[in-house]
Design a protein around this motif. Sequence first.
Motif, PDB file in Angstrom:
ATOM      1  N   ASP A 295      63.482  72.485  23.084  1.00 59.06           N
ATOM      2  CA  ASP A 295      64.780  73.156  23.248  1.00 59.06           C
ATOM      3  C   ASP A 295      65.867  72.149  23.607  1.00 59.06           C
ATOM      4  O   ASP A 295      66.958  72.147  23.027  1.00 59.06           O
ATOM      5  CB  ASP A 295      64.700  74.217  24.359  1.00 59.06           C
ATOM      6  CG  ASP A 295      64.085  75.522  23.900  1.00 59.06           C
ATOM      7  OD1 ASP A 295      64.212  75.852  22.706  1.00 59.06           O
ATOM      8  OD2 ASP A 295      63.487  76.220  24.737  1.00 59.06           O
ATOM      9  N   ARG A 296      65.567  71.303  24.570  1.00 56.05           N
ATOM     10  CA  ARG A 296      66.561  70.348  25.077  1.00 56.05           C
ATOM     11  C   ARG A 296      66.931  69.311  24.021  1.00 56.05           C
ATOM     12  O   ARG A 296      68.111  69.028  23.783  1.00 56.05           O
ATOM     13  CB  ARG A 296      66.019  69.665  26.332  1.00 56.05           C
ATOM     14  CG  ARG A 296      66.996  68.698  26.992  1.00 56.05           C
ATOM     15  CD  ARG A 296      66.464  68.228  28.329  1.00 56.05           C
ATOM     16  NE  ARG A 296      65.157  67.594  28.210  1.00 56.05           N
ATOM     17  CZ  ARG A 296      64.012  68.122  28.640  1.00 56.05           C
ATOM     18  NH1 ARG A 296      64.012  69.320  29.193  1.00 56.05           N
ATOM     19  NH2 ARG A 296      62.876  67.479  28.515  1.00 56.05           N
ATOM     20  N   ALA A 297      65.927  68.743  23.369  1.00 55.61           N
ATOM     21  CA  ALA A 297      66.180  67.672  22.402  1.00 55.61           C
ATOM     22  C   ALA A 297      67.000  68.165  21.210  1.00 55.61           C
ATOM     23  O   ALA A 297      67.957  67.515  20.778  1.00 55.61           O
ATOM     24  CB  ALA A 297      64.861  67.070  21.927  1.00 55.61           C
ATOM     25  N   ALA A 298      66.633  69.331  20.680  1.00 50.85           N
ATOM     26  CA  ALA A 298      67.353  69.851  19.515  1.00 50.85           C
ATOM     27  C   ALA A 298      68.770  70.269  19.887  1.00 50.85           C
ATOM     28  O   ALA A 298      69.718  70.040  19.126  1.00 50.85           O
ATOM     29  CB  ALA A 298      66.585  71.024  18.909  1.00 50.85           C
TER      30      ALA A 298
ATOM     31  N   ILE B 168      77.348  78.737  15.337  1.00 51.12           N
ATOM     32  CA  ILE B 168      76.410  79.547  16.111  1.00 51.12           C
ATOM     33  C   ILE B 168      75.007  79.004  15.832  1.00 51.12           C
ATOM     34  O   ILE B 168      74.530  79.070  14.697  1.00 51.12           O
ATOM     35  CB  ILE B 168      76.499  81.036  15.722  1.00 51.12           C
ATOM     36  CG1 ILE B 168      77.937  81.547  15.907  1.00 51.12           C
ATOM     37  CG2 ILE B 168      75.527  81.865  16.566  1.00 51.12           C
ATOM     38  CD1 ILE B 168      78.147  82.979  15.436  1.00 51.12           C
ATOM     39  N   VAL B 169      74.381  78.443  16.861  1.00 52.46           N
ATOM     40  CA  VAL B 169      73.124  77.728  16.625  1.00 52.46           C
ATOM     41  C   VAL B 169      72.020  78.168  17.576  1.00 52.46           C
ATOM     42  O   VAL B 169      72.267  78.521  18.731  1.00 52.46           O
ATOM     43  CB  VAL B 169      73.327  76.189  16.744  1.00 52.46           C
ATOM     44  CG1 VAL B 169      74.418  75.711  15.806  1.00 52.46           C
ATOM     45  CG2 VAL B 169      73.651  75.764  18.156  1.00 52.46           C
ATOM     46  N   ASP B 170      70.833  78.157  17.056  1.00 50.78           N
ATOM     47  CA  ASP B 170      69.618  78.296  17.858  1.00 50.78           C
ATOM     48  C   ASP B 170      68.810  77.028  17.603  1.00 50.78           C
ATOM     49  O   ASP B 170      68.197  76.876  16.542  1.00 50.78           O
ATOM     50  CB  ASP B 170      68.830  79.534  17.441  1.00 50.78           C
ATOM     51  CG  ASP B 170      67.682  79.824  18.405  1.00 50.78           C
ATOM     52  OD1 ASP B 170      67.314  78.908  19.173  1.00 50.78           O
ATOM     53  OD2 ASP B 170      67.157  80.945  18.397  1.00 50.78           O
ATOM     54  N   PRO B 171      68.847  76.097  18.547  1.00 50.02           N
ATOM     55  CA  PRO B 171      68.210  74.795  18.316  1.00 50.02           C
ATOM     56  C   PRO B 171      66.707  74.878  18.049  1.00 50.02           C
ATOM     57  O   PRO B 171      66.153  74.027  17.351  1.00 50.02           O
ATOM     58  CB  PRO B 171      68.489  74.022  19.606  1.00 50.02           C
ATOM     59  CG  PRO B 171      69.691  74.693  20.189  1.00 50.02           C
ATOM     60  CD  PRO B 171      69.535  76.142  19.832  1.00 50.02           C
ATOM     61  N   LEU B 172      66.057  75.898  18.617  1.00 46.84           N
ATOM     62  CA  LEU B 172      64.623  76.089  18.380  1.00 46.84           C
ATOM     63  C   LEU B 172      64.314  77.568  18.482  1.00 46.84           C
ATOM     64  O   LEU B 172      64.258  78.134  19.576  1.00 46.84           O
ATOM     65  CB  LEU B 172      63.788  75.295  19.392  1.00 46.84           C
ATOM     66  CG  LEU B 172      62.268  75.512  19.348  1.00 46.84           C
ATOM     67  CD1 LEU B 172      61.709  75.306  17.961  1.00 46.84           C
ATOM     68  CD2 LEU B 172      61.569  74.588  20.360  1.00 46.84           C
ATOM     69  N   ASP B 173      64.141  78.205  17.354  1.00 47.20           N
ATOM     70  CA  ASP B 173      63.819  79.623  17.302  1.00 47.20           C
ATOM     71  C   ASP B 173      62.316  79.759  17.103  1.00 47.20           C
ATOM     72  O   ASP B 173      61.775  79.317  16.086  1.00 47.20           O
ATOM     73  CB  ASP B 173      64.569  80.287  16.140  1.00 47.20           C
ATOM     74  CG  ASP B 173      64.349  81.782  16.108  1.00 47.20           C
ATOM     75  OD1 ASP B 173      64.594  82.430  17.140  1.00 47.20           O
ATOM     76  OD2 ASP B 173      63.932  82.309  15.062  1.00 47.20           O
ATOM     77  N   GLY B 174      61.669  80.360  18.084  1.00 46.46           N
ATOM     78  CA  GLY B 174      60.206  80.454  18.036  1.00 46.46           C
ATOM     79  C   GLY B 174      59.561  79.371  18.884  1.00 46.46           C
ATOM     80  O   GLY B 174      58.674  78.650  18.415  1.00 46.46           O
ATOM     81  N   THR B 175      60.000  79.258  20.144  1.00 48.04           N
ATOM     82  CA  THR B 175      59.461  78.198  21.010  1.00 48.04           C
ATOM     83  C   THR B 175      57.959  78.352  21.234  1.00 48.04           C
ATOM     84  O   THR B 175      57.241  77.371  21.343  1.00 48.04           O
ATOM     85  CB  THR B 175      60.186  78.190  22.371  1.00 48.04           C
ATOM     86  OG1 THR B 175      60.159  79.515  22.928  1.00 48.04           O
ATOM     87  CG2 THR B 175      61.624  77.736  22.217  1.00 48.04           C
ATOM     88  N   ARG B 176      57.506  79.596  21.304  1.00 47.12           N
ATOM     89  CA  ARG B 176      56.066  79.818  21.505  1.00 47.12           C
ATOM     90  C   ARG B 176      55.268  79.237  20.347  1.00 47.12           C
ATOM     91  O   ARG B 176      54.277  78.513  20.550  1.00 47.12           O
ATOM     92  CB  ARG B 176      55.797  81.324  21.640  1.00 47.12           C
ATOM     93  CG  ARG B 176      54.327  81.693  21.666  1.00 47.12           C
ATOM     94  CD  ARG B 176      54.144  83.203  21.695  1.00 47.12           C
ATOM     95  NE  ARG B 176      52.764  83.599  21.490  1.00 47.12           N
ATOM     96  CZ  ARG B 176      52.370  84.868  21.356  1.00 47.12           C
ATOM     97  NH1 ARG B 176      53.260  85.848  21.418  1.00 47.12           N
ATOM     98  NH2 ARG B 176      51.107  85.154  21.155  1.00 47.12           N
ATOM     99  N   GLU B 177      55.722  79.526  19.132  1.00 46.71           N
ATOM    100  CA  GLU B 177      55.020  79.020  17.943  1.00 46.71           C
ATOM    101  C   GLU B 177      55.134  77.503  17.844  1.00 46.71           C
ATOM    102  O   GLU B 177      54.190  76.826  17.425  1.00 46.71           O
ATOM    103  CB  GLU B 177      55.578  79.694  16.691  1.00 46.71           C
ATOM    104  CG  GLU B 177      55.218  81.169  16.558  1.00 46.71           C
ATOM    105  CD  GLU B 177      55.958  82.086  17.511  1.00 46.71           C
ATOM    106  OE1 GLU B 177      55.432  83.171  17.821  1.00 46.71           O
ATOM    107  OE2 GLU B 177      57.078  81.711  17.952  1.00 46.71           O
ATOM    108  N   PHE B 178      56.292  76.975  18.226  1.00 47.83           N
ATOM    109  CA  PHE B 178      56.490  75.518  18.231  1.00 47.83           C
ATOM    110  C   PHE B 178      55.453  74.830  19.117  1.00 47.83           C
ATOM    111  O   PHE B 178      54.941  73.751  18.776  1.00 47.83           O
ATOM    112  CB  PHE B 178      57.904  75.206  18.734  1.00 47.83           C
ATOM    113  CG  PHE B 178      58.176  73.749  18.969  1.00 47.83           C
ATOM    114  CD1 PHE B 178      58.361  72.870  17.908  1.00 47.83           C
ATOM    115  CD2 PHE B 178      58.269  73.249  20.264  1.00 47.83           C
ATOM    116  CE1 PHE B 178      58.619  71.524  18.130  1.00 47.83           C
ATOM    117  CE2 PHE B 178      58.533  71.911  20.499  1.00 47.83           C
ATOM    118  CZ  PHE B 178      58.710  71.044  19.419  1.00 47.83           C
ATOM    119  N   SER B 179      55.122  75.478  20.245  1.00 46.42           N
ATOM    120  CA  SER B 179      54.188  74.862  21.195  1.00 46.42           C
ATOM    121  C   SER B 179      52.731  75.040  20.790  1.00 46.42           C
ATOM    122  O   SER B 179      51.843  74.456  21.409  1.00 46.42           O
ATOM    123  CB  SER B 179      54.400  75.442  22.597  1.00 46.42           C
ATOM    124  OG  SER B 179      53.951  76.788  22.668  1.00 46.42           O
TER     125      SER B 179
END
Length: 259
Positions: free
Chosen positions: A49-52, A88-99
Amino acid sequence: MTFDAGAPPESAAHDDHVLATWLATVAGERLLEVRGEGLEGKELKDAGDRAAHELLMQLIAEHRPDDAVLSEEGKDDKARLQKDRVWIVDPLDGTREFSEVPRDDWAVHVALWQDGDLVAGAVAQPALGETFNTGQPPVVPARTSERPRIAVSRSRPPEFVHALAQEIDAELVPMGSAGVKVISVARDVTDAYVHAGGQYEWDSAAPVAVARAAGLFTSRVDGTPLEYNQEDVYLPDLIVCRPELAEQIVEFVKRYGVA
């Protein structure tokens, strides 16, 4: 590790479709890099989340310095309401799946709102190596499934969606990110995404921009238009579907409700 985003294509200087596509793509590349750093669980989610977010804020400030930004990970500056152009941005949508390596159902959303409506957008699915965008909208294939397919949350699909599936003899297809669900309709992985469980503008802005450009139907669950860059950024529900299913779905939701 220092991430080098490089330079955008020259046409990005005057073409917002190109810039949105590049922004989503390079943020996705940064997330793949974070995914390879050995972190797990919450640490991986937070780092992604932070990096993106930081990368997108830096690049938008550099390439569109006069524009406002609304990001899931940033503080909402209401000055955006006085601006003609808002990213309008979502830097990481789906953080659970990303992890959950190696899942691929997570995304980066980048959309541009201008003078009252969405005018450009891109949804990167980095683990697939693809960025779907409004500059070159996806060509929606002919439907390959006899039964309609509805994209739903992996965890607890709303009860009304089960009722809708029964009404139109549809099958439910679980997946992660809201953006992935919307794009799944454009890819003929599903035929509809119907959601009423609570979302914000950044969850749907970029996917809806791409879906519209691809010729798909988009609306609130009651059939009214989706509106962005509002004072209250809570936008709890939406429908994205093949046009031929729209009337049937909207009519059902109006009749059945979503409670």
